[in-house]
Scaffold this active site. Structure first.
Site, PDB file in Angstrom:
ATOM      1  N   LYS A 189       1.041  -1.049   0.358  1.00 22.23           N
ATOM      2  CA  LYS A 189       0.250   0.544  -0.209  1.00 22.23           C
ATOM      3  C   LYS A 189       0.569   1.113   0.324  1.00 22.23           C
ATOM      4  O   LYS A 189       1.394   1.517   0.975  1.00 22.23           O
ATOM      5  CB  LYS A 189      -0.830  -0.133   1.356  1.00 22.23           C
ATOM      6  CG  LYS A 189      -2.109   0.814   1.083  1.00 22.23           C
ATOM      7  CD  LYS A 189      -1.528   2.608   1.926  1.00 22.23           C
ATOM      8  CE  LYS A 189      -2.457   3.602   1.361  1.00 22.23           C
ATOM      9  NZ  LYS A 189      -1.768   5.338   1.700  1.00 22.23           N
ATOM     10  N   GLY A 242       7.194   4.967   8.167  1.00 18.50           N
ATOM     11  CA  GLY A 242       6.471   5.984   8.542  1.00 18.50           C
ATOM     12  C   GLY A 242       6.750   6.878   9.518  1.00 18.50           C
ATOM     13  O   GLY A 242       8.096   7.003   9.838  1.00 18.50           O
ATOM     14  N   SER A 243       5.806   7.696  10.751  1.00 14.48           N
ATOM     15  CA  SER A 243       6.021   8.792  11.338  1.00 14.48           C
ATOM     16  C   SER A 243       5.708   7.175  12.785  1.00 14.48           C
ATOM     17  O   SER A 243       5.245   6.337  12.803  1.00 14.48           O
ATOM     18  CB  SER A 243       4.747   9.169  11.843  1.00 14.48           C
ATOM     19  OG  SER A 243       3.547   8.625  12.245  1.00 14.48           O
ATOM     20  N   VAL A 246       2.018   6.216  13.994  1.00 13.03           N
ATOM     21  CA  VAL A 246       1.244   5.841  12.492  1.00 13.03           C
ATOM     22  C   VAL A 246       1.952   3.778  13.138  1.00 13.03           C
ATOM     23  O   VAL A 246       1.166   3.234  12.936  1.00 13.03           O
ATOM     24  CB  VAL A 246       0.694   5.734  11.307  1.00 13.03           C
ATOM     25  CG1 VAL A 246       0.302   4.667   9.964  1.00 13.03           C
ATOM     26  CG2 VAL A 246       0.549   7.225  11.497  1.00 13.03           C
ATOM     27  N   GLY A 247       3.156   3.949  13.716  1.00 14.61           N
ATOM     28  CA  GLY A 247       3.779   2.591  13.007  1.00 14.61           C
ATOM     29  C   GLY A 247       3.812   1.712  14.588  1.00 14.61           C
ATOM     30  O   GLY A 247       3.363   0.540  14.880  1.00 14.61           O
ATOM     31  N   GLU A 264       9.649   0.989  10.343  1.00 16.14           N
ATOM     32  CA  GLU A 264      11.523   1.900  10.003  1.00 16.14           C
ATOM     33  C   GLU A 264      10.669   3.663  10.233  1.00 16.14           C
ATOM     34  O   GLU A 264       9.719   3.197   9.230  1.00 16.14           O
ATOM     35  CB  GLU A 264      11.800   2.108   8.616  1.00 16.14           C
ATOM     36  CG  GLU A 264      12.938   0.552   8.654  1.00 16.14           C
ATOM     37  CD  GLU A 264      14.152   0.644   9.152  1.00 16.14           C
ATOM     38  OE1 GLU A 264      14.428   2.066   8.931  1.00 16.14           O
ATOM     39  OE2 GLU A 264      14.370  -0.815   9.480  1.00 16.14           O
TER      40      GLU A 264
END
Length: 493
Positions: A189, A242-243, A246-247, A264
């Protein structure tokens, strides 16, 4: 400026809404939903793109599971799979002009950067992991008394990937190449801001003969498509870039499904600059680092810790370098720095500049919006102030550096290691023994000496603390992350 698109780019964008790629076919969203992707240099719409929902995600994962179980991909000899991945890399190289222009238009980065690094370095990822897979040992005998035994390494199955908008195609290569080389099926995605090169990649996979369903690319919004993918029980493992915010959600979903998760995440990289450096050369390199991709680089150096003896000289030199950069559209050959990716990101960066000044930071270089340009441009900014300032602590993700003074090595280490992030830092000194000592004392996944943003295949890259967990990328360890261990044992009579 008027944007001149290559004929191949025009053709790719002509059949809208762009469909996602699942089960070896181009598929429209079941519910008919779409979203827009925009050119950050103009703010104009580039394309309408199909927006997958939970039903579409389920179908893509089903196609991947069927392909993993029934196509020859997982069981074919590693050499045969490597040949296909080398052909894919060759095809990426052949289509570099198209891919680079799509990436530049979608992200806003200068065309020379996309064509010179992002696309060819992604192609190298497929070659590196293809070659690594041929030589990897998947079966190891165990010397045990009274037991005949060995271990196996086998592909997991369906691997999910949720990737960001700053380096869409490069991170596709870093993530998908090891998973595919190991024999897995993948469901990607891409970020909704920058889906174009990922969708084009699906066409290349089809051309090169990767079995239908092994590579699936589903487009949509993070809170719908991304959430549906990360929560899906049909995944065998998942990777997210990502951030940290959200991780955490992705890791929570993976934890509920009890599957491995590779994260990451963000960074607040520091550059420690001692008083024995070449000030002009070091300022030039760090100004280039913090403005690369308009500062939208998780590992870049945004905290500049400068020895007090050279602080004023370094600040003045860095200001000169940063304010001399030419801002412009990604396809303008004179452009040295493009816009940030979206209106939302522009407001984020400007908001941090306001908060930083309100908390006592002073501007060496003001930065801010550029009213002479359309689109989402933010001029480079250079602040100085105390380490408690929000701009010294939080990831801004824009062309903003923050200067702080230090008097000795111990203070420099304390300032760097006070951060909750741990992705990448650099040490700048003519004294290599000191540079090595300080580099090894910094809490991060990566410490670079007299350089920043150092990447090579075979050089492990990953983060600690808020910057990541679950293993890094670009190394043999990354390849083995995508193989599950299995033990076979038979007691002897």
């Amino acid at each position: 400026m008027s944007v001149t698109m290559l004929p191949e780019v025009k053709k790719f964008l002509s059949n809208q809404p762009l469909k996602f790629f699942a089960g070896g076919k181009h598929v429209a969203a079941a519910a008919g939903g779409t979203f827009e992707t925009r050119d950050p240099g103009t703010g104009e719409v580039l394309a309408q793109v199909s927006a997958a929902d939970a039903q579409d995600v389920d179908a893509a994962i089903g196609a991947a599971a069927h392909a993993f179980a029934h196509s020859p991909w997982a069981t074919m000899p590693a050499n045969d799979r490597a040949v296909i991945l080398h052909r894919l890399a060759d095809l990426i190289d052949k289509h570099t002009p198209t891919l680079a222009q799509l990436e530049s238009l979608d992200v806003g980065k200068p065309l020379a950067q996309a064509a010179g690094f992002d696309i060819p370095f992604a192609a190298k990822a497929f070659r590196y992991f293809a070659d690594l897979s041929v030589h990897a040992r998947r079966r190891e005998p165990l010397a045990l008394q009274g037991i005949e035994a060995h271990t196996l390494r086998k592909p997991y199955g369906v691997c999910g990937f949720v990737l960001p908008w700053n380096f869409p195609f490069l991170l596709l290569g870093w993530n998908l190449a090891p998973a595919l080389a190991a024999g897995n099926a993948v469901v990607l995605k891409p970020a909704e801001d920058t889906p174009l090169t990922s969708l084009y990649f699906g066409e290349l996979c089809q051309q090169v003969g990767i079995p239908a369903g092994i590579v699936n690319i589903i487009t949509g919004l993070g809170h719908t498509t991304g959430a549906a993918l990360s929560k899906h029980p049909g995944l065998a493992r998942i990777a997210f870039t990502g951030s940290p915010e959200v991780g955490r959600l992705v890791a929570e979903a993976a934890g509920r499904n009890l599957i491995p998760c590779k994260l990451e995440l963000g960074g607040k990289g520091a550059a420690v600059i001692f008083d024995d450096v070449d000030v002009a050369a070091t300022a030039k390199q760090l100004a280039a680092a913090v403005t690369l991709n308009s500062g939208q680089v998780c590992c870049t150096a945004t905290r500049w810790l400068v020895h007090e003896k050279i602080f004023d000289q370094f600040a003045a030199q860095a200001k000169t370098e940063m304010q001399s950069l030419k801002l412009g559209h990604a396809l303008d050959t004179h452009t040295q720095m493009g816009p940030v990716v979206s209106a939302k990101q522009k407001q984020r960066v400007l908001g941090y500049l306001d908060k930083g000044r309100s908390q006592g930071a002073t501007a060496v270089l003001e930065g801010g919006p550029d009213p002479s340009l359309p689109g989402f441009f933010v001029k480079p900014a250079l602040l100085q102030g105390p380490p408690e300032n929000i701009c010294a602590k939080e990831e801004i993700f824009g062309p903003v550096a923050y200067l702080m003074r230090f008097k000795d090595e111990a203070q420099a280490l304390q300032l760097v290691n006070a951060s909750r992030y741990g992705l990448a830092n650099s040490v700048w000194s003519a004294d290599l023994a000191r540079a090595q000592r300080v580099a090894e004392s910094l809490v991060a996944g990566n410490s670079w000496i007299n350089a920043h943003n150092v990447f090579a295949y075979g050089l492990p890259y990953g983060g600690v603390n808020l910057s990541g967990m679950g293993g890094g990328v670009n190394s043999p360890e990354t390849f083995y992350d995508y193989l599950r261990p299995q033990t076979i044992a038979r007691p002897l009579g």
